[in-house]
Design a protein around this motif. Structure first.
Motif, PDB file in Angstrom:
ATOM      1  N   GLN A 194      -3.298  19.952   0.559  1.00 36.05           N
ATOM      2  CA  GLN A 194      -2.491  18.801   0.132  1.00 36.05           C
ATOM      3  C   GLN A 194      -1.123  19.240  -0.367  1.00 36.05           C
ATOM      4  OE1 GLN A 194      -5.499  17.412  -2.635  1.00 36.05           O
ATOM      5  NE2 GLN A 194      -5.631  15.449  -1.559  1.00 36.05           N
ATOM      6  N   ARG A 195      -1.069  20.462  -0.955  1.00 37.08           N
ATOM      7  CA  ARG A 195       0.218  20.956  -1.469  1.00 37.08           C
ATOM      8  C   ARG A 195       1.013  21.689  -0.400  1.00 37.08           C
ATOM      9  NH1 ARG A 195      -3.123  23.435  -5.265  1.00 37.08           N
ATOM     10  NH2 ARG A 195      -3.658  22.037  -6.966  1.00 37.08           N
ATOM     11  N   TYR A 255      -4.406  15.487   6.109  1.00 35.28           N
ATOM     12  CA  TYR A 255      -5.447  16.483   5.759  1.00 35.28           C
ATOM     13  C   TYR A 255      -6.840  15.841   5.768  1.00 35.28           C
ATOM     14  CZ  TYR A 255      -4.896  14.102   1.322  1.00 35.28           C
ATOM     15  OH  TYR A 255      -4.821  13.132   0.363  1.00 35.28           O
ATOM     16  N   ASP A 290      -2.228   5.709   5.899  1.00 34.06           N
ATOM     17  CA  ASP A 290      -3.125   5.431   4.776  1.00 34.06           C
ATOM     18  C   ASP A 290      -4.338   4.629   5.207  1.00 34.06           C
ATOM     19  OD1 ASP A 290      -1.927   6.826   2.841  1.00 34.06           O
ATOM     20  OD2 ASP A 290      -0.855   5.140   1.913  1.00 34.06           O
ATOM     21  N   HIS A 291      -4.062   3.666   6.068  1.00 37.24           N
ATOM     22  CA  HIS A 291      -5.151   2.852   6.606  1.00 37.24           C
ATOM     23  C   HIS A 291      -6.173   3.753   7.308  1.00 37.24           C
ATOM     24  CE1 HIS A 291      -6.333  -0.689   9.456  1.00 37.24           C
ATOM     25  NE2 HIS A 291      -7.237  -0.490   8.519  1.00 37.24           N
ATOM     26  N   HIS A 342      -3.807   9.457  -2.823  1.00 39.58           N
ATOM     27  CA  HIS A 342      -3.617  10.864  -2.503  1.00 39.58           C
ATOM     28  C   HIS A 342      -3.560  11.706  -3.756  1.00 39.58           C
ATOM     29  CE1 HIS A 342      -2.993  10.251   1.845  1.00 39.58           C
ATOM     30  NE2 HIS A 342      -2.778   9.019   1.420  1.00 39.58           N
ATOM     31  N   ASN A 345      -3.108   0.460  10.998  1.00 38.56           N
ATOM     32  CA  ASN A 345      -1.761   0.011  10.641  1.00 38.56           C
ATOM     33  C   ASN A 345      -0.854   1.187  10.352  1.00 38.56           C
ATOM     34  OD1 ASN A 345      -2.484  -2.657  10.846  1.00 38.56           O
ATOM     35  ND2 ASN A 345      -3.094  -2.812   8.691  1.00 38.56           N
ATOM     36  N   ASP A 346      -1.374   2.128   9.582  1.00 34.96           N
ATOM     37  CA  ASP A 346      -0.557   3.288   9.213  1.00 34.96           C
ATOM     38  C   ASP A 346      -1.475   4.435   8.798  1.00 34.96           C
ATOM     39  OD1 ASP A 346      -1.494   2.683   6.669  1.00 34.96           O
ATOM     40  OD2 ASP A 346       0.297   1.564   6.116  1.00 34.96           O
ATOM     41  N   ILE A 393     -20.727   1.906  -2.262  1.00 31.01           N
ATOM     42  CA  ILE A 393     -21.464   2.312  -1.057  1.00 31.01           C
ATOM     43  C   ILE A 393     -22.379   3.492  -1.373  1.00 31.01           C
ATOM     44  CG2 ILE A 393     -21.203   3.421   1.212  1.00 31.01           C
ATOM     45  CD1 ILE A 393     -18.642   1.733   1.559  1.00 31.01           C
ATOM     46  N   VAL A 401      -4.278  14.750  -5.955  1.00 29.83           N
ATOM     47  CA  VAL A 401      -4.466  16.184  -5.722  1.00 29.83           C
ATOM     48  C   VAL A 401      -5.153  16.781  -6.940  1.00 29.83           C
ATOM     49  CG1 VAL A 401      -3.336  18.374  -5.227  1.00 29.83           C
ATOM     50  CG2 VAL A 401      -2.412  16.255  -4.276  1.00 29.83           C
ATOM     51  N   MET A 410       9.144   0.455  10.957  1.00 32.59           N
ATOM     52  CA  MET A 410       7.915   0.248  11.746  1.00 32.59           C
ATOM     53  C   MET A 410       8.099   0.818  13.140  1.00 32.59           C
ATOM     54  SD  MET A 410       5.472  -1.567  10.176  1.00 32.59           S
ATOM     55  CE  MET A 410       5.701  -0.745   8.608  1.00 32.59           C
ATOM     56  N   TRP A 431     -18.304   8.312   3.612  1.00 29.63           N
ATOM     57  CA  TRP A 431     -19.220   7.907   2.532  1.00 29.63           C
ATOM     58  C   TRP A 431     -20.443   7.196   3.107  1.00 29.63           C
ATOM     59  CZ3 TRP A 431     -19.315  10.088  -1.894  1.00 29.63           C
ATOM     60  CH2 TRP A 431     -18.143  10.545  -2.502  1.00 29.63           C
ATOM     61  N   LYS A 468       0.834  -1.207   0.000  1.00 30.39           N
ATOM     62  CA  LYS A 468       0.000   0.000   0.000  1.00 30.39           C
ATOM     63  C   LYS A 468       0.869   1.257   0.000  1.00 30.39           C
ATOM     64  CE  LYS A 468      -4.617  -0.013   1.794  1.00 30.39           C
ATOM     65  NZ  LYS A 468      -5.422   0.164   2.985  1.00 30.39           N
ATOM     66  N   PHE A 491      -6.588   6.997   6.856  1.00 28.62           N
ATOM     67  CA  PHE A 491      -7.203   7.883   5.870  1.00 28.62           C
ATOM     68  C   PHE A 491      -8.346   7.159   5.127  1.00 28.62           C
ATOM     69  CE2 PHE A 491      -7.056   9.546   1.400  1.00 28.62           C
ATOM     70  CZ  PHE A 491      -7.569  10.808   1.673  1.00 28.62           C
ATOM     71  N   ASP A 492      -8.054   5.941   4.670  1.00 26.40           N
ATOM     72  CA  ASP A 492      -9.060   5.185   3.921  1.00 26.40           C
ATOM     73  C   ASP A 492     -10.275   4.864   4.780  1.00 26.40           C
ATOM     74  OD1 ASP A 492      -7.616   5.224   1.640  1.00 26.40           O
ATOM     75  OD2 ASP A 492      -6.702   3.247   1.914  1.00 26.40           O
ATOM     76  N   ASN A 522     -16.084   2.638  -2.332  1.00 28.29           N
ATOM     77  CA  ASN A 522     -16.772   3.862  -1.912  1.00 28.29           C
ATOM     78  C   ASN A 522     -17.851   4.256  -2.922  1.00 28.29           C
ATOM     79  OD1 ASN A 522     -15.403   4.021   0.440  1.00 28.29           O
ATOM     80  ND2 ASN A 522     -13.897   5.527  -0.278  1.00 28.29           N
ATOM     81  N   LYS A 540     -12.341   7.991   5.394  1.00 31.96           N
ATOM     82  CA  LYS A 540     -13.066   8.402   4.193  1.00 31.96           C
ATOM     83  C   LYS A 540     -14.272   7.483   3.958  1.00 31.96           C
ATOM     84  CE  LYS A 540     -10.818   8.525   0.262  1.00 31.96           C
ATOM     85  NZ  LYS A 540     -10.015   8.959  -0.902  1.00 31.96           N
ATOM     86  N   GLN A 541     -14.036   6.185   4.142  1.00 31.45           N
ATOM     87  CA  GLN A 541     -15.146   5.254   3.931  1.00 31.45           C
ATOM     88  C   GLN A 541     -16.275   5.538   4.928  1.00 31.45           C
ATOM     89  OE1 GLN A 541     -14.632   0.709   3.859  1.00 31.45           O
ATOM     90  NE2 GLN A 541     -14.905   1.477   1.807  1.00 31.45           N
TER      91      GLN A 541
END
Lengths: 364, 229
Positions: free
Chosen positions: B101-102, B201, B28-29, A16, B25-26, A82, A18, B1, B39, A6, B31-32, A79, B35-36
């Motif tokens: 993001q930037r 973010y 990204d985990h 990510h 876990n991290d 969903i 942008v 780790m 939704w 990942k 963030f995902d 998503n 986000k889910q």
């Protein structure tokens, strides 16, 4: 390890993404353009297409916002699944509710509403036949005798309470709509305003023709229909058909509910009403027992009236008197309900009315 | 780790480091999952508003002529203005997310402020619309001014129903606008505190989702209420 992989994805910008400003401006421009189109097209009349067109444009706008601004396009697929599934549920919600509300009437008229109503077997039901008269006689026994009497002489068990009294079919004079079959058919369809004669439009047309022919057979002096008589009720005698029914009647929900509310009351109860001998003379209870019980039943459950194409106020069963103020009650009892079965009883004093009101309320 | 008992830490120069919640876990985990979750929340929003859209569909199907007559009492100009205002605020919101993001913090703050300001404009326009309706007695159900609108009520006795739907649908939407403003102000505060950057973010993006959803609902409300054909 799975999530190490990942991490690599991240560098490829999979999660990510942008949004470049240039794309954001393009989408914004498209959204404004589509808004102008929506307002502009609203000035034209496309008939049935107005609504789908507006919804189509709105959906393009919504998709632009979802896909680009909310970045569903680059998001993980689940998503999208969903989010868009919710619209599937919304569609089911709308379609099933709509199919109930808008097509319920079609369901009702497909089957006979009233027990004993037959399937269409008469090609020209406005032409009297022995079979139709026999069918009419059978229906008459189910639908009409409580007021008009077993012989159609206007002397049924409920007749005494009705003002004006039910028609005596053996008499020639006084028929409001006339006594030709087509005229009786019309009366059965529309009822007679200001009297207790209700509309029986919920009966299939051929059943109403059968009733009309039976009623005519009671007094053979009755005239026959001419072509213009038939035309007046929408019948073209040269063609087969349901006779005077361009579209099948539907039953209002409120009537259906009232019918259901009193469906378990046996009509036989009404003809053998048990009088309450203990009610003090002149009291509300005594008045109810003498005047109201015939139609409203021993304890207000509806009884007799249920079999007459109208909905009686089945007070006990449906509680529909709750919230009825005394003034309204007084007006209904003294003046009746014009065009409905409920006659007026004008000879009651205020105190008697109050007592009757209290009695009916307590009976509930 | 890093240590298994504490969350990961993600960093970006000039920003506060973000500690990933320990059950992920991290980053990204996290963030995902966040986000889910958002939704799924928006699905509940669709279904909540769905009830009103069903009511609208049924009553419009039952009384098409009444809807046509009653909608003429709404101002298309104001509705269209508010559509443009909300679409613009969606643009500024989307750009605020990408600026974050930037790592362009000041630009992000400016864009978020613009979004709140546009939301304010939307509410001011709505205020004028509502006060005009209230003044003219164009109100839901029993509150409807039958004497002020004798002609409408005479021709279309069910007209108050349209205004019931109008106030309920735009009212719930307006409530979302107010909540969205609060959320954006909260995001601005946290942006000022240097909490967000390319490393983290998620809250900015998710509040962005919420704001775009508010826009999404209006995209449908505008033609349904203001442009009944």
């Amino acid at each position: 390890m799975a999530h190490d992989h990942k991490h690599d994805d991240k560098k490829h910008g999979h999660h990510h993404y942008v949004l470049p400003n240039s794309l954001a401006f393009k989408v914004f421009g498209a959204l404004i353009f589509l808004t102008i189109i929506t307002v502009w097209t609203a000035h034209f009349d496309f008939g049935a297409f107005n609504f789908p067109l507006a919804m189509f444009i709105a959906t393009i706008k919504a998709l632009l916002v979802c896909m680009i601004f909310m970045n569903l396009k680059n998001d993980v697929k689940e998503n999208s699944v969903i989010f868009f599934t919710s619209f599937l549920f919304l569609a089911i919600f709308i379609v099933l509710t709509g199919s109930d509300i808008f097509f319920r009437g079609d369901v009702y008229v497909k089957g006979p509403l009233v027990a004993g109503a037959s399937k269409s077997k008469f090609k020209k039901p406005w032409v009297s036949t022995a079979e139709l008269v026999a069918h009419g006689k059978e229906l008459f026994g189910q639908q009409c005798t409580s007021c008009h009497g077993a012989e159609g002489l206007g002397n049924g068990p409920a007749a005494a309470a009705l003002v004006p009294p039910p028609r005596n079919f053996a008499q020639n004079a006084g028929w409001k709509n006339g006594y030709k079959p087509s005229q009786i058919f019309k009366t059965l369809k529309e009822g007679i305003k200001g009297s207790s004669m209700a509309s029986f439009a919920t009966l299939p047309a051929e059943d109403r023709w059968a009733l009309a022919h039976y009623v005519v057979s009671i007094n053979p002096a009755h005239a026959k229909d001419t072509t213009s008589d038939l035309a007046a009720v929408g019948v073209d005698p040269s063609k087969d058909g349901m006779g005077g029914e361009s579209s099948s009647p539907t039953i209002p929900v409120s009537v259906a509910m009232a019918k259901l509310a009193v469906a378990d009351i046996n009509v036989a109860v009404a003809s053998s009403v048990a009088k309450n001998p203990d009610a003090p003379v002149g009291s509300g209870a005594a008045y109810y027992q003498s005047k109201c019980v015939g139609c409203h039943g021993v304890s207000g459950e509806g009884a007799l009236v249920r079999n007459m194409g109208v909905s009686p106020k089945a007070y006990l069963k449906t509680g529909s008197l709750s919230g009825v103020p005394f003034d309204r009650f007084k007006s209904v009892v003294t003046k009746g309900l014009p065009g409905d079965v409920m006659p007026g009883y004008g000879n009651l004093s205020n105190a008697q009315l109050q007592d009757l009101y209290n009695y009916v309320k307590s009976a509930r | 780790m890093s240590d298994a008992h504490h969350g990961h830490v993600v960093e970006h120069p000039g920003s506060k480091p973000h500690v990933v919640a320990h059950h992920f876990n991290d980053a990204d985990h996290e963030f995902d999952a966040s986000k889910q979750g958002m939704w799924v929340f928006m699905v509940t929003e669709v279904l909540m508003l769905g009830g009103l859209f069903v009511a609208y569909a049924i009553f419009r199907g039952l009384y098409p002529e009444m809807f046509k007559a009653a909608h003429a009492y709404l101002s298309v100009k104001m509705g269209a203005t508010n559509t443009v205002v909300l679409l613009t605020s969606s643009l500024t919101m989307a750009m605020a997310v990408s600026a974050t993001q930037r790592g362009e913090r000041n630009k992000a703050l400016g864009l978020l402020a613009a979004t709140v300001a546009l939301a304010g404009v939307f509410l001011v326009v709505k205020y004028f619309e509502y006060s005009h309706k209230i003044h003219s007695g164009l109100l839901p159900g029993g509150l409807f001014g039958t004497e002020q609108n004798a002609e409408l009520i005479k021709n279309f006795p069910k007209a108050p129903l349209f205004f019931s739907l109008y106030f309920m649908m735009t009212g719930i939407h307006g409530l979302h606008v107010v909540i969205g403003m609060g959320l954006i102000l909260w995001i601005m505060k946290r942006t000022s505190a240097k909490e967000f950057g390319p490393h983290f973010y998620t809250p900015v993006e998710l509040v962005g989702f919420y704001w775009h959803f508010v826009d999404l609902v209006w995209i449908y409300l505008f033609p349904l209420l203001y442009l009944v054909g």
